[in-house]
Design an enzyme around this catalytic site. Sequence first.
Site, mmCIF file in Angstrom:
data_model
loop_
_atom_site.group_PDB
_atom_site.id
_atom_site.type_symbol
_atom_site.label_atom_id
_atom_site.label_comp_id
_atom_site.label_asym_id
_atom_site.label_seq_id
_atom_site.Cartn_x
_atom_site.Cartn_y
_atom_site.Cartn_z
ATOM 1 N N GLU A 14 12.942 -3.683 11.163
ATOM 2 C CA GLU A 14 12.507 -2.412 10.214
ATOM 3 C C GLU A 14 11.199 -1.441 11.060
ATOM 4 O OE1 GLU A 14 10.274 -3.046 6.803
ATOM 5 O OE2 GLU A 14 11.277 -1.385 5.603
ATOM 6 N N GLU A 33 10.920 -7.571 -3.734
ATOM 7 C CA GLU A 33 11.387 -6.490 -3.098
ATOM 8 C C GLU A 33 10.952 -6.268 -1.697
ATOM 9 O OE1 GLU A 33 13.035 -4.446 -4.950
ATOM 10 O OE2 GLU A 33 13.158 -5.518 -6.954
ATOM 11 N N LEU A 34 11.592 -6.672 -0.921
ATOM 12 C CA LEU A 34 11.210 -6.621 0.766
ATOM 13 C C LEU A 34 11.693 -5.273 1.530
ATOM 14 C CD1 LEU A 34 11.668 -10.454 1.063
ATOM 15 C CD2 LEU A 34 9.705 -8.945 -0.102
ATOM 16 N N TRP A 76 0.650 -1.217 0.174
ATOM 17 C CA TRP A 76 0.073 -0.129 -0.137
ATOM 18 C C TRP A 76 0.928 1.295 0.184
ATOM 19 C CZ3 TRP A 76 2.088 2.548 4.265
ATOM 20 C CH2 TRP A 76 2.551 1.413 5.061
ATOM 21 N N ASN A 77 2.218 1.133 0.176
ATOM 22 C CA ASN A 77 2.706 2.547 0.579
ATOM 23 C C ASN A 77 3.171 3.408 -0.529
ATOM 24 O OD1 ASN A 77 4.830 0.868 -0.275
ATOM 25 N ND2 ASN A 77 6.469 1.729 0.906
ATOM 26 N N GLY A 111 6.882 -6.074 -0.651
ATOM 27 C CA GLY A 111 6.256 -5.854 0.782
ATOM 28 C C GLY A 111 7.358 -6.575 1.495
ATOM 29 N N SER A 112 6.750 -6.863 2.663
ATOM 30 C CA SER A 112 7.504 -7.219 3.926
ATOM 31 C C SER A 112 8.205 -8.811 3.807
ATOM 32 C CB SER A 112 6.394 -7.319 5.187
ATOM 33 O OG SER A 112 5.648 -8.443 5.044
ATOM 34 N N LYS A 166 -2.841 -8.177 -7.459
ATOM 35 C CA LYS A 166 -3.345 -8.370 -6.077
ATOM 36 C C LYS A 166 -2.662 -7.201 -5.301
ATOM 37 C CE LYS A 166 -3.020 -10.125 -1.520
ATOM 38 N NZ LYS A 166 -3.634 -8.698 -1.289
ATOM 39 N N HIS A 167 -3.604 -6.364 -5.125
ATOM 40 C CA HIS A 167 -2.792 -5.166 -4.400
ATOM 41 C C HIS A 167 -3.067 -5.220 -2.934
ATOM 42 C CE1 HIS A 167 -0.865 -1.386 -4.337
ATOM 43 N NE2 HIS A 167 -1.339 -0.981 -5.142
ATOM 44 N N CYS A 222 10.375 1.870 1.986
ATOM 45 C CA CYS A 222 11.255 0.853 2.198
ATOM 46 C C CYS A 222 12.657 1.026 2.406
ATOM 47 C CB CYS A 222 11.193 -0.241 1.033
ATOM 48 S SG CYS A 222 11.068 0.469 -0.655
HETATM 49 P P1 NAP Z 1 3.137 -7.217 3.368
HETATM 50 O O1 NAP Z 1 2.221 -7.180 4.639
HETATM 51 O O2 NAP Z 1 4.010 -7.984 3.085
HETATM 52 O O3 NAP Z 1 1.929 -6.766 2.126
HETATM 53 C C1 NAP Z 1 2.547 -6.802 0.817
HETATM 54 C C2 NAP Z 1 1.512 -7.741 -0.188
HETATM 55 O O4 NAP Z 1 1.666 -9.030 0.174
HETATM 56 C C3 NAP Z 1 0.151 -7.271 0.091
HETATM 57 O O5 NAP Z 1 -0.697 -7.180 -1.276
HETATM 58 C C4 NAP Z 1 -0.129 -8.180 0.989
HETATM 59 O O6 NAP Z 1 -1.683 -8.523 1.051
HETATM 60 C C5 NAP Z 1 0.613 -9.560 0.342
HETATM 61 N N1 NAP Z 1 0.554 -10.654 1.473
HETATM 62 C C6 NAP Z 1 1.036 -10.262 2.669
HETATM 63 N N2 NAP Z 1 1.319 -11.565 3.538
HETATM 64 C C7 NAP Z 1 0.766 -12.544 2.630
HETATM 65 C C8 NAP Z 1 0.729 -13.814 2.721
HETATM 66 N N3 NAP Z 1 1.187 -14.383 3.548
HETATM 67 N N4 NAP Z 1 0.162 -14.528 1.670
HETATM 68 C C9 NAP Z 1 -0.074 -13.523 0.430
HETATM 69 N N5 NAP Z 1 0.024 -12.406 0.273
HETATM 70 C C10 NAP Z 1 0.499 -11.746 1.350
HETATM 71 O O7 NAP Z 1 3.755 -5.597 3.316
HETATM 72 P P2 NAP Z 1 3.225 -4.240 3.681
HETATM 73 O O8 NAP Z 1 3.342 -4.290 5.210
HETATM 74 O O9 NAP Z 1 1.864 -4.182 3.169
HETATM 75 O O10 NAP Z 1 4.166 -3.333 2.975
HETATM 76 C C11 NAP Z 1 5.289 -2.640 3.688
HETATM 77 C C12 NAP Z 1 6.401 -3.321 3.341
HETATM 78 O O11 NAP Z 1 6.938 -3.377 1.961
HETATM 79 C C13 NAP Z 1 7.665 -2.679 4.034
HETATM 80 O O12 NAP Z 1 8.695 -3.763 4.861
HETATM 81 C C14 NAP Z 1 8.502 -2.166 3.104
HETATM 82 O O13 NAP Z 1 9.949 -1.818 3.401
HETATM 83 C C15 NAP Z 1 8.402 -3.136 1.871
HETATM 84 N N6 NAP Z 1 8.642 -2.290 0.726
HETATM 85 C C16 NAP Z 1 9.495 -2.749 -0.061
HETATM 86 C C17 NAP Z 1 9.920 -1.997 -1.334
HETATM 87 C C18 NAP Z 1 10.969 -2.444 -2.143
HETATM 88 O O14 NAP Z 1 10.930 -2.050 -3.188
HETATM 89 N N7 NAP Z 1 12.006 -3.095 -1.622
HETATM 90 C C19 NAP Z 1 8.862 -1.051 -1.735
HETATM 91 C C20 NAP Z 1 8.051 -0.798 -0.806
HETATM 92 C C21 NAP Z 1 7.436 -1.276 0.249
HETATM 93 P P3 NAP Z 1 -2.439 -7.927 2.014
HETATM 94 O O15 NAP Z 1 -2.490 -6.234 2.070
HETATM 95 O O16 NAP Z 1 -3.909 -8.327 1.613
HETATM 96 O O17 NAP Z 1 -2.416 -8.464 3.475
#
Ligand code: NAP
Length: 459
Positions: free
Chosen positions: A360, A229-230, A131-132, A207-208, A155-156, A263
């Site tokens: 983080e 990309e975490l 979402w960020n 994501g995370s 899948k956003h 991130c």
């Molecule tokens: P997140 O919880 O991992 O979510 C990212 C995506 O993955 C969402 O669509 C989420 O769906 C889905 N997801 C999460 N857990 C899942 C699972 N067990 N099974 C299937 N899908 C799953 O991350 P966030 O908290 O939204 O985003 C913040 C993180 O992203 C931070 O750690 C940040 O540093 C990282 N980030 C990295 C970059 C990069 O380029 N390296 C850029 C931006 C952000 P739901 O929302 O439906 O749970």
Amino acid sequence: MSRYQSINPYTNKEFANYDNPTTKQIDDAINLAHALYKKWRHEKPETRTPILHNIADAFRKNEDKMAKMMTLEMGKLFSEAKGEVEISASICDYYAEHGAELLKPEPLKTKLGNAYYLKQATGVVMACEPWNFPLYQIIRVFAPNFIVGNPMLLKHAHNVPGCAALAAKIIKRAGAPEGSLINLYLSYGQLADVIADPRIQGVALTGSERGGSSVAEAAGKNLKKSTMELGGNDAFIVLDDADPEVLRKVLAGARTYNAGQVCTSSKRIIVTKSRYDEVLHELKTIFSGLKAGNPLKADTTLAPMNSERAKEKLGAQVKEATDAGAKIFYQYPEINSNGAFFRPLILTNIDSKNPAFDKELFGPVAEVFEVDDDDAAIELANNSSYGLGSSVISKNIKHAQDVAAQIETGMTVINGSWITAGELPFGGVKKSGYGRELSSLGLMAFVNEHLVIDVSKNN
Ligand code: NAP
């Protein structure tokens, strides 16, 4: 199971919600995208170039609408949301201008015959995004794969469903063929089933670590190529010879842009001892000068976090850190609001046993460390499970480059904080993931490097 809801974090009121798709809807979507892949296999990337420019133009024309949806769903400042629309449009333009050229066959030198490799599409890519940066994250995967010829399913994140729908609508209206990008409000179980489907050939997740390891596991189990990309715990290294003006300017956005939810925002500020007090003073001035308020208003500089849940999580992490001995050097005063505001704060005295040391903290919290010299700064920077971005601040560019080369991260910015552009690769090492997005490297993420060699002469 994911529940897709639009909740304005400034008011904490829900204004829309969405159901998961049926099995038939998912199957129809995969069929549509797969049929488009088969069609695109017979067309050159050049045929898609004008459409990608049209998509860039369409985002620019719809800038306010797209930006407002981002602000309403995840709370970022409207001015920052508008900037995100522009950078997303510029990424579409980058791949429209350079994609076809970068996808030309690559000749290979060999005595065995006339050899080259083609750069071909592989099939439908499943993108799972956070979402960020609700639009930029979609475009980082969509634009390169559109030129390559890989349709994308999206899948956003559960809290930005309106942004996903609006982005897909703008892309479609700009002339992208049906199936180029299909937005699906998938549950985790449905996502796993899609990844397992033989018509899916690539999986991209931003994501995370938690989300990444789960989706990477599903991709690995099904032998699907993936990019991850975490998260990051980026070091911002202030060397003895940092220019004070540059330092002040760069520090200003390093930890508060996007309410600290980037991130690559500078989470660990590592300062050589001669500059430590100055950095603390500057950060305090920056944080105390912020104006909390409605993120849609032009004079607001401190936005709420993306959700009440994120605010609570960050609060718990800060408490854990202070319970373990970290000190709060400064915290922003109370904010009288129903929104998900987190009061920005500066933490010091974090030792390597502190739970915050290798975590983080995703919000406006600056962790400041004092070190003796460059070597200690580099050692501390590398003492992390993550390796996404980093910054080095110094007047002497050679000095900064020497330090940059010793940091174990995917990206280092000298005299700046994080940066992104279509032509610059984005990604990290260690638990920050693998693969790169953007630039020519991102274009190749889901390409089949198909060797063709003519050995007739040797027969
Ligand atoms: P997140 O919880 O991992 O979510 C990212 C995506 O993955 C969402 O669509 C989420 O769906 C889905 N997801 C999460 N857990 C899942 C699972 N067990 N099974 C299937 N899908 C799953 O991350 P966030 O908290 O939204 O985003 C913040 C993180 O992203 C931070 O750690 C940040 O540093 C990282 N980030 C990295 C970059 C990069 O380029 N390296 C850029 C931006 C952000 P739901 O929302 O439906 O749970």
